[in-house]
Motif scaffolding. Structure first.
Motif, mmCIF file in Angstrom:
data_model
loop_
_atom_site.group_PDB
_atom_site.id
_atom_site.type_symbol
_atom_site.label_atom_id
_atom_site.label_comp_id
_atom_site.label_asym_id
_atom_site.label_seq_id
_atom_site.Cartn_x
_atom_site.Cartn_y
_atom_site.Cartn_z
ATOM 1 N N PRO A 1 0.798 -1.236 0.000
ATOM 2 C CA PRO A 1 0.000 0.000 0.000
ATOM 3 C C PRO A 1 0.827 1.282 0.000
ATOM 4 O O PRO A 1 0.330 2.331 -0.425
ATOM 5 N N GLU B 1 1.257 2.067 -3.554
ATOM 6 C CA GLU B 1 -0.018 2.402 -4.189
ATOM 7 C C GLU B 1 -0.396 3.868 -3.990
ATOM 8 O O GLU B 1 -1.238 4.394 -4.715
ATOM 9 N N VAL C 1 -1.109 4.750 5.846
ATOM 10 C CA VAL C 1 -0.940 3.295 5.787
ATOM 11 C C VAL C 1 -0.578 2.781 7.174
ATOM 12 O O VAL C 1 0.285 3.355 7.845
ATOM 13 N N THR D 1 -5.254 2.850 4.474
ATOM 14 C CA THR D 1 -5.236 1.393 4.332
ATOM 15 C C THR D 1 -4.561 0.715 5.516
ATOM 16 O O THR D 1 -3.503 1.155 5.977
ATOM 17 N N GLN E 1 -6.392 -6.722 3.555
ATOM 18 C CA GLN E 1 -6.279 -5.270 3.382
ATOM 19 C C GLN E 1 -7.639 -4.644 3.665
ATOM 20 O O GLN E 1 -8.647 -5.021 3.059
ATOM 21 N N ARG F 1 -9.792 -0.831 4.453
ATOM 22 C CA ARG F 1 -9.712 0.604 4.164
ATOM 23 C C ARG F 1 -10.741 1.361 4.997
ATOM 24 O O ARG F 1 -11.899 0.940 5.091
#
Length: 246
Positions: free
Chosen positions: A50, A53, A133, A164, A221, A223
């Motif tokens: 992440p 990302e 993150v 995340t 994962q 969010r």
């Protein structure tokens, strides 16, 4: 001896030392260490994905339950300029090693102190900032269900909207405990899984299995939702009011 060989030998020696430290701490208290060896490189890379990302923008990153730092190194290598990594570790011997790891990694000019290690429990952790993150290496299935719920709630509080959380669990732990643990222990483990499943149903955006890890691990994962814009809320309220009038 060439430079590559020297560097390779140094890395192997470091990994052997980490493996022995992890094994010693597991012998002290497997309940809080949660494994007999550090996370493998494939698992560490997936947990750290992440960060990539989010692109090149500066990030606030939090790692909890870092152990000897196998995931920490993967995170540090991906930090963009201006990013910060806070590492929370309850085990004092692991925390000391993580501080040495943070000191030995170079910091680009202007970045300041990119990595900070905090010794303590993540459910009590507070720097006054939110994180883009969060990576968790905590052994949830070894904890009480109420503690797992407190930790997950704290993660969600610490995440930026849209942020995340990644965490992992070893595969096959329920079967192993069913064969070796007491009924009370098996019930506790099942209840922890139920707590995690509730968060997964509400917030999960991905799930992968890392078969190359020993033992194989499942990475989740999650969010934190982004609140709807004020205009969208107003439109929804107006539509509901119009429907009620009808």
């Amino acid at each position: 001896m060439d430079e590559w060989t020297t560097s390779h030998d140094r890395v192997l020696a470091q990994r052997n030392a980490e493996g022995w430290l992890f094994l010693i701490e597991a012998a002290r208290d497997l309940r809080t260490t949660g494994a007999l060896a550090p996370s493998g490189r494939a698992l560490a890379r997936l947990l750290a994905d992440p960060v990539d990302e989010n692109g090149p923008r500066p990030l606030n990153v939090l790692e909890a339950g870092a152990g000897t730092g196998s995931v920490t190194r993967a995170l540090i290598s991906r930090l963009s300029s201006g990013s910060r990594l806070d590492v929370v570790e309850a085990n004092p011997r692991f925390a000391d090693r993580l501080r040495r790891l943070a000191r030995t990694h170079s910091r680009p000019v202007g970045d300041g102190e990119r990595v900070r290690v905090h010794e303590g429990l993540v459910e009590r952790f507070d720097t006054g900032r939110r994180y883009d993150v969060i990576v968790s290496g905590l052994p949830f299935t070894n904890f009480a269900p109420a503690q797992v719920e407190a930790i997950m709630d704290r993660y969600l509080e610490l995440l930026e909207p849209g942020g995340t959380l990644t965490y992992f669990a070893y595969r096959g732990t329920r079967c192993a405990r069913a064969l070796t643990a007491s009924r009370a222990e098996a019930r506790r483990h099942r209840r922890v899984e139920e707590v995690l499943e509730a968060y997964q149903r509400r917030y999960a955006t991905g799930c992968w299995t890392v078969w190359a890890n020993l033992p194989p691990a499942t990475v989740w994962q999650l969010r934190r939702p982004v609140p709807p814009a004020p205009s969208a809320v107003a439109d929804t309220a107006a539509a509901a009011e119009a429907e009620a009038v009808r």
